[in-house]
Design an enzyme around this catalytic site. Sequence first.
Site, PDB file in Angstrom:
ATOM      1  N   GLY A 141       0.835  -1.203   0.000  1.00  0.00           N
ATOM      2  CA  GLY A 141       0.000   0.000   0.000  1.00  0.00           C
ATOM      3  C   GLY A 141       0.860   1.239   0.000  1.00  0.00           C
ATOM      4  O   GLY A 141       2.039   1.182   0.340  1.00  0.00           O
ATOM      5  N   ASP A 178       6.170  -5.744   6.305  1.00  0.00           N
ATOM      6  CA  ASP A 178       5.351  -4.542   6.146  1.00  0.00           C
ATOM      7  C   ASP A 178       5.450  -3.867   4.773  1.00  0.00           C
ATOM      8  O   ASP A 178       4.842  -2.824   4.555  1.00  0.00           O
ATOM      9  CB  ASP A 178       5.581  -3.569   7.300  1.00  0.00           C
ATOM     10  N   ARG A 179       6.207  -4.401   3.857  1.00  0.00           N
ATOM     11  CA  ARG A 179       6.091  -3.975   2.447  1.00  0.00           C
ATOM     12  C   ARG A 179       6.719  -5.054   1.577  1.00  0.00           C
ATOM     13  O   ARG A 179       7.647  -5.715   1.994  1.00  0.00           O
ATOM     14  CB  ARG A 179       6.754  -2.626   2.197  1.00  0.00           C
ATOM     15  N   GLY A 206      -0.935   2.416   6.402  1.00  0.00           N
ATOM     16  CA  GLY A 206      -1.145   1.679   7.653  1.00  0.00           C
ATOM     17  C   GLY A 206      -0.474   0.316   7.657  1.00  0.00           C
ATOM     18  O   GLY A 206      -0.813  -0.544   8.471  1.00  0.00           O
ATOM     19  N   LYS A 207       0.494   0.115   6.784  1.00  0.00           N
ATOM     20  CA  LYS A 207       1.154  -1.195   6.677  1.00  0.00           C
ATOM     21  C   LYS A 207       1.892  -1.574   7.964  1.00  0.00           C
ATOM     22  O   LYS A 207       1.735  -2.679   8.466  1.00  0.00           O
ATOM     23  CB  LYS A 207       2.157  -1.207   5.504  1.00  0.00           C
ATOM     24  N   SER A 208       2.688  -0.629   8.486  1.00  0.00           N
ATOM     25  CA  SER A 208       3.449  -0.956   9.707  1.00  0.00           C
ATOM     26  C   SER A 208       2.483  -1.214  10.852  1.00  0.00           C
ATOM     27  O   SER A 208       2.687  -2.141  11.648  1.00  0.00           O
ATOM     28  CB  SER A 208       4.393   0.183  10.091  1.00  0.00           C
ATOM     29  N   SER A 209       1.435  -0.398  10.939  1.00  0.00           N
ATOM     30  CA  SER A 209       0.463  -0.562  12.019  1.00  0.00           C
ATOM     31  C   SER A 209      -0.206  -1.936  11.927  1.00  0.00           C
ATOM     32  O   SER A 209      -0.310  -2.666  12.909  1.00  0.00           O
ATOM     33  CB  SER A 209      -0.608   0.525  11.952  1.00  0.00           C
ATOM     34  N   TYR A 261      14.324  13.040   0.278  1.00  0.00           N
ATOM     35  CA  TYR A 261      13.249  14.041   0.272  1.00  0.00           C
ATOM     36  C   TYR A 261      13.806  15.457   0.103  1.00  0.00           C
ATOM     37  O   TYR A 261      13.141  16.329  -0.450  1.00  0.00           O
ATOM     38  CB  TYR A 261      12.390  13.924   1.532  1.00  0.00           C
TER      39      TYR A 261
HETATM   40  N1  LIG Z   1      -6.590   2.311   9.606  1.00  0.00           N
HETATM   41  C1  LIG Z   1      -6.070   3.337  10.261  1.00  0.00           C
HETATM   42  N2  LIG Z   1      -6.904   4.212  10.879  1.00  0.00           N
HETATM   43  C2  LIG Z   1      -6.409   5.277  11.520  1.00  0.00           C
HETATM   44  N3  LIG Z   1      -5.106   5.578  11.630  1.00  0.00           N
HETATM   45  C3  LIG Z   1      -4.251   4.755  11.047  1.00  0.00           C
HETATM   46  C4  LIG Z   1      -4.684   3.588  10.344  1.00  0.00           C
HETATM   47  N4  LIG Z   1      -3.589   2.964   9.866  1.00  0.00           N
HETATM   48  C5  LIG Z   1      -2.537   3.706  10.239  1.00  0.00           C
HETATM   49  N5  LIG Z   1      -2.924   4.770  10.965  1.00  0.00           N
HETATM   50  C6  LIG Z   1      -2.031   5.815  11.476  1.00  0.00           C
HETATM   51  O1  LIG Z   1      -1.462   6.434  10.316  1.00  0.00           O
HETATM   52  C7  LIG Z   1      -0.066   6.660  10.468  1.00  0.00           C
HETATM   53  C8  LIG Z   1       0.700   5.915   9.387  1.00  0.00           C
HETATM   54  O2  LIG Z   1       0.585   4.509   9.587  1.00  0.00           O
HETATM   55  P1  LIG Z   1       1.774   3.492   9.249  1.00  0.00           P
HETATM   56  O3  LIG Z   1       3.088   4.048   9.720  1.00  0.00           O
HETATM   57  O4  LIG Z   1       1.338   2.171   9.749  1.00  0.00           O
HETATM   58  O5  LIG Z   1       1.735   3.517   7.657  1.00  0.00           O
HETATM   59  P2  LIG Z   1       2.653   2.761   6.600  1.00  0.00           P
HETATM   60  O6  LIG Z   1       1.765   2.280   5.537  1.00  0.00           O
HETATM   61  O7  LIG Z   1       3.519   1.770   7.285  1.00  0.00           O
HETATM   62  O8  LIG Z   1       3.521   3.947   6.052  1.00  0.00           O
HETATM   63  P3  LIG Z   1       4.902   3.961   5.246  1.00  0.00           P
HETATM   64  O9  LIG Z   1       4.655   3.437   3.891  1.00  0.00           O
HETATM   65  O10 LIG Z   1       5.256   5.393   5.165  1.00  0.00           O
HETATM   66  O11 LIG Z   1       5.876   3.179   6.039  1.00  0.00           O
HETATM   67  C9  LIG Z   1       0.274   6.230  11.886  1.00  0.00           C
HETATM   68  O12 LIG Z   1       0.259   7.395  12.694  1.00  0.00           O
HETATM   69  C10 LIG Z   1      -0.848   5.266  12.266  1.00  0.00           C
HETATM   70  O13 LIG Z   1      -1.097   5.292  13.654  1.00  0.00           O
HETATM   71  N1  LIG Z   2      11.639   6.492  -3.418  1.00  0.00           N
HETATM   72  C1  LIG Z   2      11.290   5.428  -2.681  1.00  0.00           C
HETATM   73  N2  LIG Z   2      11.471   4.188  -3.150  1.00  0.00           N
HETATM   74  C2  LIG Z   2      11.120   3.072  -2.447  1.00  0.00           C
HETATM   75  O1  LIG Z   2      11.313   1.936  -2.890  1.00  0.00           O
HETATM   76  C3  LIG Z   2      10.524   3.278  -1.185  1.00  0.00           C
HETATM   77  N3  LIG Z   2      10.045   2.443  -0.224  1.00  0.00           N
HETATM   78  C4  LIG Z   2       9.623   3.248   0.762  1.00  0.00           C
HETATM   79  N4  LIG Z   2       9.819   4.552   0.440  1.00  0.00           N
HETATM   80  C5  LIG Z   2       9.536   5.730   1.279  1.00  0.00           C
HETATM   81  C6  LIG Z   2       8.110   6.142   1.331  1.00  0.00           C
HETATM   82  C7  LIG Z   2       7.981   6.676   2.747  1.00  0.00           C
HETATM   83  O2  LIG Z   2       8.400   8.028   2.778  1.00  0.00           O
HETATM   84  C8  LIG Z   2       8.963   5.862   3.542  1.00  0.00           C
HETATM   85  C9  LIG Z   2       8.361   4.697   4.294  1.00  0.00           C
HETATM   86  O3  LIG Z   2       7.690   3.813   3.471  1.00  0.00           O
HETATM   87  O4  LIG Z   2       9.916   5.378   2.597  1.00  0.00           O
HETATM   88  C10 LIG Z   2      10.370   4.602  -0.766  1.00  0.00           C
HETATM   89  N5  LIG Z   2      10.727   5.666  -1.482  1.00  0.00           N
END
Ligand SMILES: Nc1ncnc2c1ncn2[C@@H]1O[C@H](COP(=O)(O)OP(=O)(O)OP(=O)(O)O)[C@@H](O)[C@H]1O
Ligand SMILES: Nc1nc(=O)c2ncn([C@H]3C[C@H](O)[C@@H](CO)O3)c2[nH]1
Length: 228
Positions: free
Chosen positions: A8, A78-79, A13-16, A44
């Site tokens: 995603g 988580d990814r 919300g992948k890590s969560s 960035y």
């Molecule tokens: N379904 C949800 N509802 C509400 N808040 C959420 C939900 N999923 C995640 N969050 C909140 O949104 C924020 C981002 O979530 P998370 O870090 O899990 O996303 P991610 O997909 O892992 O991001 P990234 O790709 O950047 O690593 C966190 O502050 C988390 O608490």
């Molecule tokens: N450019 C780029 N290439 C990747 O393969 C990649 N995988 C993650 N990310 C960035 C997105 C979030 O900021 C942060 C956490 O997901 O890291 C990436 N950015």
Amino acid sequence: MTVIVLSGPIGAGKSSLTGILSKYLGTKPFYESVDDNPVLPLFYADPKKYAFLLQVYFLNTRFHSIKDALTQDNNVLDRSIYEDALFFQMNADIGRATSEEVDTYYELLHNMMGELKRMPKKNPDLLVHINVSYDTMIKRIKKRGRPYEQLSYDSSLEDYYKRLLRYYKPWYENYDYSPKMEIDGDKLDFMANPEDKQTVLEQITAKLKEMGKLPEDWDKSTDIQIEA
Ligand SMILES: Nc1ncnc2c1ncn2[C@@H]1O[C@H](COP(=O)(O)OP(=O)(O)OP(=O)(O)O)[C@@H](O)[C@H]1O
Ligand SMILES: Nc1nc(=O)c2ncn([C@H]3C[C@H](O)[C@@H](CO)O3)c2[nH]1
């Protein structure tokens, strides 16, 4: 052995969900390298200069996690590595990689995927994709608060994030390395709302049962506590 990968866009919300799911299933979580990633803030600040380096960094750390995860019992990642090329291609399409970098990256990716094919387990068992709209994505990015991901840090991130969502749609449709399922990340607040968390866990549990990866009588309380 069951390996689940989450996919995603940024902040979906992948890590969560990785934390919730791994605790629920009693499996090991594998997180993407973000807070300890020295290249991410550089990227960035100057995407054109650091896009290639960041991709190589992610590919390397992802490969380490996958090698680890595919030799252990049960895991949640988580990814997926399949999203790396999506990010790279998008950055290349907006002029952030030279043709030499593009060629080198794809050769390296191809080489690494070849190594994965030799692993005892070649693909994940299930991909769980979290779908979010642009508004939800921005809300979550704000909530998490990494400074360099904010629109106030760089207003061109709005285009970058919208483009990323456009790339994800066909990516998910074409993904065929394993069974897959979608979670509605706009509607389901699995972090703050216990009923939504239960719904998400039930959806994933049902899919795992259907695939024969969980016993039919698996019936565990979804009342698990996770630090936000
Ligand atoms: N379904 C949800 N509802 C509400 N808040 C959420 C939900 N999923 C995640 N969050 C909140 O949104 C924020 C981002 O979530 P998370 O870090 O899990 O996303 P991610 O997909 O892992 O991001 P990234 O790709 O950047 O690593 C966190 O502050 C988390 O608490
Ligand atoms: N450019 C780029 N290439 C990747 O393969 C990649 N995988 C993650 N990310 C960035 C997105 C979030 O900021 C942060 C956490 O997901 O890291 C990436 N950015």
